[in-house]
Design a protein around this motif. Structure first.
Motif, short mmCIF file in Angstrom:
data_model
loop_
_atom_site.label_atom_id
_atom_site.label_comp_id
_atom_site.label_asym_id
_atom_site.label_seq_id
_atom_site.Cartn_x
_atom_site.Cartn_y
_atom_site.Cartn_z
N ASP A 163 7.66 -7.04 -6.63
CA ASP A 163 6.19 -7.26 -6.99
C ASP A 163 6.01 -6.76 -8.53
OD1 ASP A 163 3.51 -6.66 -7.35
OD2 ASP A 163 3.07 -6.29 -5.20
N LYS A 175 3.63 -5.81 -10.28
CA LYS A 175 2.56 -4.70 -10.08
C LYS A 175 3.11 -3.23 -10.00
CE LYS A 175 -0.81 -5.37 -7.25
NZ LYS A 175 -1.92 -5.29 -6.57
N GLN A 187 5.14 -1.23 -2.03
CA GLN A 187 5.01 -2.69 -2.01
C GLN A 187 4.66 -3.19 -0.79
OE1 GLN A 187 8.08 -6.08 -4.02
NE2 GLN A 187 9.10 -5.34 -2.04
N ALA A 188 5.15 -2.77 0.26
CA ALA A 188 4.63 -3.13 1.45
C ALA A 188 3.12 -2.93 2.04
CB ALA A 188 5.54 -2.22 2.55
N ALA A 193 0.90 -3.14 -0.28
CA ALA A 193 -0.03 -4.16 -1.19
C ALA A 193 -1.20 -3.66 -1.66
CB ALA A 193 0.21 -5.60 -0.26
N GLN A 218 -4.66 -2.99 -3.13
CA GLN A 218 -5.61 -3.67 -4.29
C GLN A 218 -6.41 -2.91 -4.93
OE1 GLN A 218 -4.73 -7.18 -4.39
NE2 GLN A 218 -3.24 -6.56 -3.30
N LEU A 243 -2.99 1.82 -8.67
CA LEU A 243 -3.14 0.60 -7.86
C LEU A 243 -4.33 0.51 -7.03
CD1 LEU A 243 0.56 0.52 -6.17
CD2 LEU A 243 -0.37 -1.09 -7.94
N ARG A 289 -3.80 -1.12 6.09
CA ARG A 289 -2.15 -0.92 6.40
C ARG A 289 -1.87 0.53 6.44
NH1 ARG A 289 -4.96 -3.34 2.78
NH2 ARG A 289 -3.59 -2.94 1.22
N THR A 296 -0.63 -2.71 10.70
CA THR A 296 -1.85 -3.27 10.03
C THR A 296 -2.96 -3.59 11.06
OG1 THR A 296 -0.51 -4.63 8.61
CG2 THR A 296 -2.79 -5.50 8.96
#
Length: 215
Positions: free
Chosen positions: A22, A24, A71-72, A74, A76, A98, A167, A184
């Motif tokens: 990823d 980011k 990374q898992a 994710a 935002q 992040l 998550r 999730t």
């Protein structure tokens, strides 16, 4: 020692080969000086693939483990996050870059105070002190939650703290066969579960008898 070069090698030789791709995540790893989050005696080892000590019984997560879990998740830039185990503050710094906001909980006041001093450049971190081994009752929902010490089974309280689509990254099971998972929330009453990788992590403090905490 060239610490900038060491950080580059950490990303290219440890992180990428572990399928952390990823952009980011790779970018914040390159931008964040991990050597600022370790005791001076460990500066030369700051970018090594090892768990460096924070105190007599606590350690930092290995860089590739932290990267893989982030990374898992994710995360935002409009999301609220919860970190259980502030530790050195390094992973907290990564999350803060992040997310919109991060609440980080540490059981040891002296460890968290040191992390606070290292994180003065960030204005989106809420520091809390307390025992979060069975949950963290702050009447909040979170889009992403990271537990940085292992537990035998996932407390329902953490699953319930996820917003819809939220998550939870966590390591469960017993050594020598523990599993990193991503849980999730897919509805008010349902959660999906994904196995990420195998690892070994010390217990979250008070999650089990005679346990300790690595992060």
């Amino acid at each position: 020692m060239n610490l900038e070069q060491a950080r580059y090698f950490m990303v290219e030789q440890q992180i990428r080969p572990w399928d952390v791709l990823d952009p980011k995540i790779l970018d914040i790893l390159m931008k964040t000086p991990r050597h600022n989050f370790v005791d001076k005696e460990y500066t030369s080892l700051a970018y090594s693939d090892i768990e460096l000590p924070i105190s007599d019984s606590n350690k930092m997560l290995a860089p590739k483990v932290a990267a893989k879990m982030l990374q898992a998740l994710a995360i935002q830039d409009n999301e609220k996050t919860l970190e259980i185990g502030t530790g050195s503050g390094y992973v907290t710094a990564l999350i803060a870059q992040l997310a919109k906001e991060v609440t980080t909980v540490e059981i040891a006041p002296e460890i968290q105070q040191q992390a606070i001093q290292r994180l003065t450049d960030y204005n989106n971190i809420n520091f809390k002190t307390g025992d979060a081994s069975q949950g963290w009752d702050d009447n909040q929902y979170y889009d992403a939650i990271l537990l940085t010490g292992s537990i035998q089974d996932v407390p329902e309280t953490y699953k319930e703290k996820l917003s819809l689509g939220g998550r939870l990254a966590v390591v469960t099971g017993d050594a020598p066969a523990m599993t990193a998972k991503l849980i999730t929330r897919v509805s008010d009453t349902e959660w999906s579960e994904e196995t990420l990788f195998e690892t070994v992590l010390e217990r979250l403090v008070n999650a089990n008898e005679n346990s300790s905490f690595e992060f």
